[in-house]
Structures are given as C-alpha cells and as structure tokens.
Design a protein around this motif. Structure first.
Motif, PDB file in Angstrom:
ATOM      1  N   VAL A   1       0.808  -0.783   0.035  1.00 15.06           N
ATOM      2  CA  VAL A   1      -0.131  -0.132  -0.346  1.00 15.06           C
ATOM      3  C   VAL A   1       0.918   1.135   0.128  1.00 15.06           C
ATOM      4  CG1 VAL A   1      -1.557   1.650   1.027  1.00 15.06           C
ATOM      5  CG2 VAL A   1      -1.886  -0.917   0.937  1.00 15.06           C
TER       6      VAL A   1
ATOM      7  N   HIS B   1      -3.004   3.538  -3.701  1.00 14.18           N
ATOM      8  CA  HIS B   1      -3.514   2.681  -3.056  1.00 14.18           C
ATOM      9  C   HIS B   1      -3.447   3.128  -1.576  1.00 14.18           C
ATOM     10  CE1 HIS B   1      -3.507  -2.243  -2.391  1.00 14.18           C
ATOM     11  NE2 HIS B   1      -4.850  -1.724  -1.832  1.00 14.18           N
ATOM     12  N   VAL B   2      -5.405   2.991  -0.988  1.00 15.53           N
ATOM     13  CA  VAL B   2      -4.912   3.773   0.865  1.00 15.53           C
ATOM     14  C   VAL B   2      -5.838   2.297   1.338  1.00 15.53           C
ATOM     15  CG1 VAL B   2      -5.942   4.826   2.126  1.00 15.53           C
ATOM     16  CG2 VAL B   2      -5.490   6.045   0.072  1.00 15.53           C
ATOM     17  N   ALA B   3      -5.070   1.484   1.936  1.00 16.94           N
ATOM     18  CA  ALA B   3      -5.858   0.762   3.287  1.00 16.94           C
ATOM     19  C   ALA B   3      -5.735   0.949   4.491  1.00 16.94           C
ATOM     20  CB  ALA B   3      -5.378  -0.695   2.834  1.00 16.94           C
TER      21      ALA B   3
ATOM     22  N   GLY C   1     -11.190  -4.648   7.347  1.00 16.93           N
ATOM     23  CA  GLY C   1     -10.339  -3.335   6.603  1.00 16.93           C
ATOM     24  C   GLY C   1     -11.167  -3.213   5.351  1.00 16.93           C
TER      25      GLY C   1
ATOM     26  N   ARG D   1     -10.732  -0.268   1.793  1.00 13.95           N
ATOM     27  CA  ARG D   1      -9.134   0.119   0.560  1.00 13.95           C
ATOM     28  C   ARG D   1      -9.899   1.121  -0.018  1.00 13.95           C
ATOM     29  NH1 ARG D   1      -4.794  -3.421   0.249  1.00 13.95           N
ATOM     30  NH2 ARG D   1      -6.216  -4.077   1.478  1.00 13.95           N
ATOM     31  N   TYR D   2      -9.332   1.478  -0.830  1.00 12.75           N
ATOM     32  CA  TYR D   2      -9.597   2.418  -1.785  1.00 12.75           C
ATOM     33  C   TYR D   2      -8.223   2.355  -2.817  1.00 12.75           C
ATOM     34  CZ  TYR D   2      -7.710   7.264  -1.070  1.00 12.75           C
ATOM     35  OH  TYR D   2      -7.508   7.932  -0.333  1.00 12.75           O
ATOM     36  N   VAL D   3      -8.309   2.131  -4.502  1.00 11.34           N
ATOM     37  CA  VAL D   3      -7.087   1.925  -5.324  1.00 11.34           C
ATOM     38  C   VAL D   3      -7.534   3.596  -6.263  1.00 11.34           C
ATOM     39  CG1 VAL D   3      -5.942   0.685  -6.968  1.00 11.34           C
ATOM     40  CG2 VAL D   3      -6.869  -0.697  -4.666  1.00 11.34           C
TER      41      VAL D   3
ATOM     42  N   LEU E   1     -12.188   6.428   5.380  1.00 10.11           N
ATOM     43  CA  LEU E   1     -11.721   6.242   4.111  1.00 10.11           C
ATOM     44  C   LEU E   1     -12.816   7.266   3.283  1.00 10.11           C
ATOM     45  CD1 LEU E   1     -11.530   2.676   3.369  1.00 10.11           C
ATOM     46  CD2 LEU E   1      -9.294   4.048   2.997  1.00 10.11           C
TER      47      LEU E   1
END
Length: 178
Positions: free
Chosen positions: A66, A71-73, A89, A91-93, A123
């Motif tokens: 990440v 890419h945020v997780a 968890g 995330r966004y990509v 997020l």
C-alpha cells in the motif's frame, strides 16, 4: 509515502466497544491472513465475487503493498484476548485521476456492528483530503447489508457491466448525509 501511512483514529461502536482505525502496515500481513481465516466463505465471496480461501503470493503482495497515494488501506482493530486484533479492513485504489474504487471485508463475528460504516467514513474523509472526486464500489446484487452501508453514506447506484453486481458511486463534490 504520505502522512496517511501513520493514520490512526480511535472510535467507539454503538455497543461501547473501542475500535482503532489505522493505516494498514506491512507488518500486518499475518494478522490480516488470520482475519481472513475467521471470515466465512459467503463473506469472502461477497468481497471477492468468487469462492476464495487461498491467496497467491502476487495477491498477498498487492493487498499489503500500500503506497497511501494510489492505494490506501485501513484496518479496524479491537482488543481480543489481551491483544489488538484485525477485525476488518477497507481500501481504495485509484483507477483514474480523481477516481478510486473501494472494497471492504469484516470478520463474520463483527459484521452488523458498524465496522464497515466506520471504515467507509474514514476512507471518504481521506479521499476528499487527497483530491478524489469520485469513489465507486462494485457490490454483489444480493449483498443488501453492504449496499445499505454505501447508501447511508450517499452512494448512488450506477450502471454495472456485470449483471451480478451493482456499481455504486459517490460524487465527493456533492454534500453527504450526516
């Protein structure tokens, strides 16, 4: 790597359980895999759209590598048996400039308690702070609980290329529900 890599926030679930929402760390791989082991087949199918029990080395590397830019997780952790344990968890990509696709998974025993909503709110805030204009998510049509989580945060249905899924979008320039 941005300041998101050190992101950490404390929250309390409706039932009073304290939860930590923080950036996923490279050192979390074993704990993340343990969380997947505690997640049932139907929950994993809701997340990955196929029956999934094993992750290749390449898949594991993607989930753990990440950069906190494209890419945020985030991980959700609670204290279980005297130690912090990953229970979910999100995330966004980034898929295009200003656009990112989101995904979530929550351990079965913790579903329905607000973990997904909590991860989603954090997020969305991070995405807005970093100039994202639109967030999207693909959700299986029959995954009513996750569709509800997205709807409560202002996501709207959009056309999906896959008849099994619903594409949900959030225009970050528009005001969100509280």
């Amino acid at each position: 790597m941005s300041q998101i890599a050190s992101y950490s926030a404390q929250a309390v679930l409706k039932d009073g359980t304290p939860v930590q929402i923080r950036a996923l760390r490279a050192s979390d791989e074993a704990d993340m895999l343990a969380a997947i082991e505690r997640t049932g087949p139907s929950s994993l199918q809701s997340r990955f759209f196929v029956m999934k029990r094993y992750f290749s080395e390449k898949e594991r590397a993607f989930f753990m590598d990440v950069d906190f830019s494209n890419h945020v997780a985030l991980a959700a952790l609670v204290e279980e048996q005297g130690r912090l344990t990953i229970i979910g968890g999100g995330r966004y990509v980034v898929t295009d400039p200003g656009r990112a696709e989101m995904a979530f998974v929550v351990v079965d025993a913790w579903q329905g308690r607000g973990i997904g909503s909590l991860l989603l709110r954090h997020l969305i805030d991070i995405a807005q702070e970093h100039g994202m204009q639109e967030l999207t998510a693909e959700v299986l049509s029959d995954n009513a609980p996750m569709r509800s989580v997205f709807a409560k945060s202002g996501f709207k249905p959009a056309r999906s290329d896959d008849p099994r899924t619903v594409r949900l979008t959030l225009d970050l320039a528009s005001p969100r529900p509280a």
